[in-house]
Design a protein around this motif. Sequence first.
Motif, PDB file in Angstrom:
ATOM      1  N   GLY A   1       0.812  -1.213   0.000  1.00 36.87           N
ATOM      2  CA  GLY A   1       0.000   0.000   0.000  1.00 36.87           C
ATOM      3  C   GLY A   1       0.842   1.258   0.000  1.00 36.87           C
ATOM      4  N   HIS A   2       1.928   1.238   0.767  1.00 31.61           N
ATOM      5  CA  HIS A   2       2.796   2.413   0.841  1.00 31.61           C
ATOM      6  C   HIS A   2       3.450   2.695  -0.509  1.00 31.61           C
ATOM      7  CE1 HIS A   2       5.418   5.410   2.600  1.00 31.61           C
ATOM      8  NE2 HIS A   2       6.469   4.785   2.124  1.00 31.61           N
ATOM      9  N   GLY A   3       3.981   1.647  -1.131  1.00 30.20           N
ATOM     10  CA  GLY A   3       4.603   1.835  -2.437  1.00 30.20           C
ATOM     11  C   GLY A   3       3.594   2.266  -3.486  1.00 30.20           C
ATOM     12  N   LEU A   4       2.400   1.681  -3.432  1.00 33.58           N
ATOM     13  CA  LEU A   4       1.363   2.024  -4.405  1.00 33.58           C
ATOM     14  C   LEU A   4       0.940   3.482  -4.261  1.00 33.58           C
ATOM     15  CD1 LEU A   4      -0.450   0.687  -6.602  1.00 33.58           C
ATOM     16  CD2 LEU A   4      -2.182   0.416  -4.811  1.00 33.58           C
ATOM     17  N   ALA A   5       0.806   3.944  -3.028  1.00 31.50           N
ATOM     18  CA  ALA A   5       0.412   5.335  -2.802  1.00 31.50           C
ATOM     19  C   ALA A   5       1.468   6.295  -3.333  1.00 31.50           C
ATOM     20  CB  ALA A   5       0.174   5.571  -1.311  1.00 31.50           C
ATOM     21  N   GLN A   6       2.733   5.977  -3.107  1.00 31.42           N
ATOM     22  CA  GLN A   6       3.798   6.835  -3.631  1.00 31.42           C
ATOM     23  C   GLN A   6       3.792   6.847  -5.154  1.00 31.42           C
ATOM     24  OE1 GLN A   6       7.219   5.072  -1.539  1.00 31.42           O
ATOM     25  NE2 GLN A   6       7.490   7.049  -0.544  1.00 31.42           N
ATOM     26  N   LEU A   7       3.626   5.668  -5.743  1.00 33.88           N
ATOM     27  CA  LEU A   7       3.610   5.577  -7.200  1.00 33.88           C
ATOM     28  C   LEU A   7       2.427   6.353  -7.774  1.00 33.88           C
ATOM     29  CD1 LEU A   7       4.952   4.285  -9.683  1.00 33.88           C
ATOM     30  CD2 LEU A   7       3.472   2.291  -9.351  1.00 33.88           C
ATOM     31  N   ALA A   8       1.261   6.225  -7.145  1.00 34.61           N
ATOM     32  CA  ALA A   8       0.068   6.925  -7.624  1.00 34.61           C
ATOM     33  C   ALA A   8       0.200   8.430  -7.466  1.00 34.61           C
ATOM     34  CB  ALA A   8      -1.163   6.427  -6.866  1.00 34.61           C
ATOM     35  N   ASP A   9       1.004   8.853  -6.497  1.00 29.96           N
ATOM     36  CA  ASP A   9       1.186  10.283  -6.247  1.00 29.96           C
ATOM     37  C   ASP A   9       2.293  10.874  -7.108  1.00 29.96           C
ATOM     38  OD1 ASP A   9       0.239  12.520  -4.846  1.00 29.96           O
ATOM     39  OD2 ASP A   9       1.914  12.434  -3.436  1.00 29.96           O
ATOM     40  N   GLY A  10       2.914  10.039  -7.943  1.00 33.04           N
ATOM     41  CA  GLY A  10       3.962  10.524  -8.830  1.00 33.04           C
ATOM     42  C   GLY A  10       5.296  10.730  -8.154  1.00 33.04           C
TER      43      GLY A  10
ATOM     44  N   ALA B   1      10.559   0.629  -6.605  1.00 31.77           N
ATOM     45  CA  ALA B   1      11.684   1.539  -6.368  1.00 31.77           C
ATOM     46  C   ALA B   1      12.774   1.327  -7.409  1.00 31.77           C
ATOM     47  CB  ALA B   1      12.233   1.322  -4.961  1.00 31.77           C
ATOM     48  N   ALA B   2      13.044   0.066  -7.738  1.00 29.46           N
ATOM     49  CA  ALA B   2      14.092  -0.236  -8.719  1.00 29.46           C
ATOM     50  C   ALA B   2      13.712   0.250 -10.115  1.00 29.46           C
ATOM     51  CB  ALA B   2      14.361  -1.738  -8.742  1.00 29.46           C
ATOM     52  N   ALA B   3      12.426   0.188 -10.438  1.00 28.77           N
ATOM     53  CA  ALA B   3      11.978   0.608 -11.767  1.00 28.77           C
ATOM     54  C   ALA B   3      12.003   2.119 -11.933  1.00 28.77           C
ATOM     55  CB  ALA B   3      10.571   0.082 -12.031  1.00 28.77           C
ATOM     56  N   GLY B   4      11.956   2.840 -10.821  1.00 31.28           N
ATOM     57  CA  GLY B   4      11.995   4.301 -10.892  1.00 31.28           C
ATOM     58  C   GLY B   4      10.830   4.855 -11.690  1.00 31.28           C
ATOM     59  N   ARG B   5      11.130   5.754 -12.607  1.00 29.77           N
ATOM     60  CA  ARG B   5      10.070   6.391 -13.391  1.00 29.77           C
ATOM     61  C   ARG B   5       9.456   5.446 -14.418  1.00 29.77           C
ATOM     62  NH1 ARG B   5       9.508  11.539 -12.288  1.00 29.77           N
ATOM     63  NH2 ARG B   5      11.200  12.698 -11.272  1.00 29.77           N
ATOM     64  N   ASN B   6      10.068   4.295 -14.603  1.00 33.93           N
ATOM     65  CA  ASN B   6       9.507   3.320 -15.541  1.00 33.93           C
ATOM     66  C   ASN B   6       8.433   2.442 -14.898  1.00 33.93           C
ATOM     67  OD1 ASN B   6      11.179   4.086 -17.724  1.00 33.93           O
ATOM     68  ND2 ASN B   6      12.871   2.872 -16.874  1.00 33.93           N
ATOM     69  N   ALA B   7       8.236   2.595 -13.596  1.00 30.47           N
ATOM     70  CA  ALA B   7       7.220   1.787 -12.914  1.00 30.47           C
ATOM     71  C   ALA B   7       5.834   2.178 -13.415  1.00 30.47           C
ATOM     72  CB  ALA B   7       7.311   1.990 -11.408  1.00 30.47           C
ATOM     73  N   SER B   8       5.022   1.186 -13.702  1.00 26.31           N
ATOM     74  CA  SER B   8       3.669   1.417 -14.216  1.00 26.31           C
ATOM     75  C   SER B   8       2.650   1.123 -13.125  1.00 26.31           C
ATOM     76  CB  SER B   8       3.413   0.515 -15.426  1.00 26.31           C
ATOM     77  OG  SER B   8       2.032   0.459 -15.728  1.00 26.31           O
ATOM     78  N   LEU B   9       1.779   2.078 -12.873  1.00 22.44           N
ATOM     79  CA  LEU B   9       0.764   1.904 -11.842  1.00 22.44           C
ATOM     80  C   LEU B   9      -0.178   0.755 -12.197  1.00 22.44           C
ATOM     81  CD1 LEU B   9      -0.521   2.976  -9.215  1.00 22.44           C
ATOM     82  CD2 LEU B   9      -1.908   4.499 -10.631  1.00 22.44           C
ATOM     83  N   ASN B  10      -0.690   0.764 -13.418  1.00 21.65           N
ATOM     84  CA  ASN B  10      -1.643  -0.275 -13.812  1.00 21.65           C
ATOM     85  C   ASN B  10      -1.000  -1.656 -13.819  1.00 21.65           C
ATOM     86  OD1 ASN B  10      -3.738   1.572 -14.144  1.00 21.65           O
ATOM     87  ND2 ASN B  10      -3.212   1.973 -16.280  1.00 21.65           N
ATOM     88  N   ALA B  11       0.243  -1.733 -14.293  1.00 20.30           N
ATOM     89  CA  ALA B  11       0.930  -3.023 -14.327  1.00 20.30           C
ATOM     90  C   ALA B  11       1.198  -3.531 -12.910  1.00 20.30           C
ATOM     91  CB  ALA B  11       2.235  -2.904 -15.103  1.00 20.30           C
ATOM     92  N   THR B  12       1.522  -2.617 -12.008  1.00 20.79           N
ATOM     93  CA  THR B  12       1.785  -3.008 -10.619  1.00 20.79           C
ATOM     94  C   THR B  12       0.522  -3.561  -9.964  1.00 20.79           C
ATOM     95  OG1 THR B  12       3.541  -1.358 -10.387  1.00 20.79           O
ATOM     96  CG2 THR B  12       2.523  -2.173  -8.360  1.00 20.79           C
ATOM     97  N   ILE B  13      -0.599  -2.882 -10.177  1.00 23.17           N
ATOM     98  CA  ILE B  13      -1.864  -3.349  -9.601  1.00 23.17           C
ATOM     99  C   ILE B  13      -2.236  -4.714 -10.179  1.00 23.17           C
ATOM    100  CG2 ILE B  13      -4.344  -2.880  -9.472  1.00 23.17           C
ATOM    101  CD1 ILE B  13      -3.639   0.112  -9.379  1.00 23.17           C
ATOM    102  N   ALA B  14      -2.027  -4.884 -11.481  1.00 23.97           N
ATOM    103  CA  ALA B  14      -2.341  -6.170 -12.111  1.00 23.97           C
ATOM    104  C   ALA B  14      -1.450  -7.279 -11.563  1.00 23.97           C
ATOM    105  CB  ALA B  14      -2.175  -6.055 -13.623  1.00 23.97           C
ATOM    106  N   GLU B  15      -0.182  -6.970 -11.351  1.00 22.50           N
ATOM    107  CA  GLU B  15       0.744  -7.970 -10.807  1.00 22.50           C
ATOM    108  C   GLU B  15       0.363  -8.354  -9.380  1.00 22.50           C
ATOM    109  OE1 GLU B  15       5.542  -8.498  -9.817  1.00 22.50           O
ATOM    110  OE2 GLU B  15       4.821  -6.719 -10.910  1.00 22.50           O
ATOM    111  N   ALA B  16      -0.110  -7.378  -8.621  1.00 20.75           N
ATOM    112  CA  ALA B  16      -0.451  -7.632  -7.216  1.00 20.75           C
ATOM    113  C   ALA B  16      -1.783  -8.353  -7.051  1.00 20.75           C
ATOM    114  CB  ALA B  16      -0.496  -6.307  -6.452  1.00 20.75           C
TER     115      ALA B  16
END
Length: 310
Positions: free
Chosen positions: A106-115, A171-186
Amino acid sequence: MVPRRALVLLLPLLVMGCAGRGERAAPAPLALRFGAALEAADPSADALVTRVDEFERMVLREDAAIAFAEGGRKAGPARLHPPLAGAAEAAGRVLMPAFTALGDYGHGLAQLADGEPVEPRSGPSGAQLARAAEDGLLAVRQASGTSVPEAVRRAGLEGIMALSDLSDGMAAAGRNASLNATIAEAAPHVTAVAALLRAVIGAETGQGTRGAIQARREGLDAQQTRFLGAVAADRRLGVAERYAIYRGVAAMRDDDPAQGSFGALVEVLASLEAAHAALATRSADAETKVAAFEAAVAQLGAMAEASRRN
């Protein structure tokens, strides 16, 4: 960068601040709201499990005290032992690492969603959390007789490890991290962890850990009823003494937090699954599902706060 857990506190303040200036606050992205609520559920779940464990230990002490009192001279000298651990503590050994993993996600997702750049986790690894939960499952089986189906156990432990480690992947993906892909993976891991925790807690009142604590409580109720009968029949006791004994027994019965606490946790798990599935599929009712999850977490938090005051 917003520190860990700060989003939970900042979001309501930001909304209030905008409203105070007469402006309409823009709704936070759903994934940000979901992640903040998921992170907030972690400490509340821990607090409720601790409260139920304290109550269960009190039940065990009360059971021993009544047995000693009823034994009279035949009971022999009192032997005091450390309070026994019970079903609630064993369940907590599964719930706590599982909710930690969910909170990490949840913490990582919130940060990713907040840009924002996602911070690497600072706590135990996903593998460590999964091992702790696996040990907890053994304790659950010993304490309450609750046996989790092997497929549910395996998928749930894999889910704990995967969800906790997802933050590191973001964190490793940095700006290449995809919100939708992360949610789908989870998504499958969220479902698996929720299923594991439901099996441990008990989907219904008489099942799992809830069922074990209920059976123990019902046994104590019967013992207390017999004890009160003996007190009423003992004419050596005065009215005030019988009154005090009755009030003490009644107060303990009213203080039982187990079913309400575990029921709230089951509700959080159900709304968690529904909200995350809605985010993963981008369904039209995602807003409603996320709001329901936020409400369930808020209720959990209110119960946790009340338990801290008791």
